[in-house]
Design an enzyme around this catalytic site. Structure first.
Site, PDB file in Angstrom:
ATOM      1  N   LYS A  53     -13.888  15.652  -7.233  1.00 17.86           N
ATOM      2  CA  LYS A  53     -13.906  14.336  -7.581  1.00 17.86           C
ATOM      3  C   LYS A  53     -13.694  13.775  -8.902  1.00 17.86           C
ATOM      4  O   LYS A  53     -13.103  13.099  -9.465  1.00 17.86           O
ATOM      5  CB  LYS A  53     -14.949  13.349  -6.836  1.00 17.86           C
ATOM      6  CG  LYS A  53     -15.073  12.445  -6.017  1.00 17.86           C
ATOM      7  CD  LYS A  53     -16.251  12.383  -5.004  1.00 17.86           C
ATOM      8  CE  LYS A  53     -15.857  12.782  -3.396  1.00 17.86           C
ATOM      9  NZ  LYS A  53     -17.359  12.247  -3.146  1.00 17.86           N
ATOM     10  N   GLN A  97     -24.134  11.507  -4.083  1.00 17.77           N
ATOM     11  CA  GLN A  97     -22.928  12.662  -3.303  1.00 17.77           C
ATOM     12  C   GLN A  97     -24.287  12.271  -2.328  1.00 17.77           C
ATOM     13  O   GLN A  97     -25.291  12.659  -2.348  1.00 17.77           O
ATOM     14  CB  GLN A  97     -22.764  14.093  -3.387  1.00 17.77           C
ATOM     15  CG  GLN A  97     -22.512  14.285  -2.440  1.00 17.77           C
ATOM     16  CD  GLN A  97     -20.570  14.142  -1.964  1.00 17.77           C
ATOM     17  OE1 GLN A  97     -19.813  13.044  -3.124  1.00 17.77           O
ATOM     18  NE2 GLN A  97     -20.599  14.229  -1.158  1.00 17.77           N
ATOM     19  N   ASP A 120     -18.490   3.345  -4.322  1.00 18.51           N
ATOM     20  CA  ASP A 120     -18.388   4.014  -2.967  1.00 18.51           C
ATOM     21  C   ASP A 120     -18.275   3.412  -1.375  1.00 18.51           C
ATOM     22  O   ASP A 120     -18.220   2.749  -0.075  1.00 18.51           O
ATOM     23  CB  ASP A 120     -19.735   4.621  -2.246  1.00 18.51           C
ATOM     24  CG  ASP A 120     -19.738   6.390  -2.392  1.00 18.51           C
ATOM     25  OD1 ASP A 120     -18.371   6.875  -2.206  1.00 18.51           O
ATOM     26  OD2 ASP A 120     -20.381   7.027  -2.791  1.00 18.51           O
TER      27      ASP A 120
HETATM   28  N1  GUN Z   1     -20.521  11.876   2.032  1.00 18.95           N
HETATM   29  C1  GUN Z   1     -19.408  12.286   2.543  1.00 18.95           C
HETATM   30  N2  GUN Z   1     -18.910  11.252   2.089  1.00 18.95           N
HETATM   31  C2  GUN Z   1     -19.217  10.920   1.037  1.00 18.95           C
HETATM   32  C3  GUN Z   1     -18.847   9.559   0.366  1.00 18.95           C
HETATM   33  O1  GUN Z   1     -17.377   9.280   0.742  1.00 18.95           O
HETATM   34  N3  GUN Z   1     -19.120   9.368  -0.514  1.00 18.95           N
HETATM   35  C4  GUN Z   1     -21.220   9.764  -0.992  1.00 18.95           C
HETATM   36  N4  GUN Z   1     -21.523   9.557  -1.875  1.00 18.95           N
HETATM   37  N5  GUN Z   1     -21.317  10.703   0.066  1.00 18.95           N
HETATM   38  C5  GUN Z   1     -20.375  11.624   1.164  1.00 18.95           C
END
Ligand code: GUN
Length: 287
Positions: A53, A97, A120
């Protein structure tokens, strides 16, 4: 006939070029889109996702702020950090996350993020907006799937979409987005009886289960569109999806590979949401 490959990597690159254009315009007006990513603890997979990211942000000329916090973190300290970021005008997106260590209440944390910075799309307010078809941040993986299908000119209206998996991150919101596009949606999950009966009815089959080789050729009807959201390791430690790719591709009409399918789209839509949030903030300045 072999299935047509849906090349997520290529579609992601094309989408990122459009995002880069928008970022450039924002930056010309002094608005640099900023994403804060909070990583708690040392989960290996989470670290890889977070690094990807960060890299995507930098490649697009966006500001990326990585906040690493210890596994033993107290919930209140995380909430205080989020409050600070909610109030920080240089930050347009906040991503915590998941998963979080067990002493921390995930729901409470998600609800503490300002809905206007919830890139998100996990905040209940944004989920409600999505469910009622209002303008909002769409969850990145389901959003990425919809963009991929549009790019491939695969029609969704009136199609039977079968989703395997009912997570809040992928399964549930994917079904909702397909419904918004006038598809007929069936949700399957670990308690579904006779899974194959349902999956064989699918014009479009989405698997978000997290088990390697879970979907075999027996689950798929001839010519179906197969979207593989899985991110698993096979017995040799190699990255693979939920779908037994080699055999299913002989039967499906379209298929996404792993890696290079849904994964790059997820990150791209996160970049899109961050750019959009920065754009919203810049428009709010001018009223
Ligand atoms: N953990 C696995 N996929 C995601 C996601 O798309 N966003 C976040 N914040 N955590 C994750």
């Amino acid at each position: 006939m072999e299935a047509i490959l849906i090349n997520g990597k290529e579609i992601a690159q094309k989408t990122r070029m459009d995002i880069a254009e928008e970022v450039k315009k924002l930056k010309e007006n002094g608005n640099v889109p900023g994403l804060a990513v909070i990583l708690v603890g040392n989960n290996h997979a989470s670290r890889t996702y977070v690094n990807n990211k960060e890299k995507a942000c930098k490649d697009l000329g966006m500001l990326s702020l990585l906040i690493e916090l210890p596994e033993s973190l107290h919930e209140n300290d995380l909430l205080a950090k989020i409050k600070e970021l909610n109030e920080d005008p240089t930050i347009h997106g906040i991503l915590v996350q998941l998963p979080l260590p067990k002493q921390i209440n995930e729901k409470k944390v998600i609800e503490s993020i300002s809905p206007e910075k919830d890139v998100d799309g996990f905040h209940p307010i944004n989920i409600g907006r999505m469910m009622t078809g209002q303008e909002t941040f769409l969850p990145c993986t389901p959003f990425g799937i919809m963009v991929m299908l549009k790019e491939m000119e695969i029609e969704t209206e009136g199609k039977h979409v079968v989703i395997v998996g009912r997570s809040n991150i992928v399964g549930k919101p994917s079904g909702q987005l397909f419904l918004n596009e006038n598809a007929t949606v069936t949700y399957c999950h670990s308690r579904t009886k006779d899974l194959k009966f349902h999956t064989r009815q699918a014009d479009i089959l989405v698997s978000a289960v997290g088990i390697a080789n879970f979907i075999t050729a027996d689950h798929v009807s001839d010519g179906a569109v197969v979207i593989d959201v899985g991110m698993n390791r096979d017995e040799n430690g190699k990255l693979c999806g939920d779908v037994a790719f080699e055999t299913v591709k002989q039967k499906a009409g379209y298929i996404t590979p792993v890696p290079g399918g849904v994964g790059p789209m997820t990150i791209t839509m996160l970049m899109y949401n961050t750019m959009k949030s920065a754009k919203n903030a810049s428009m709010a300045q001018h009223v």
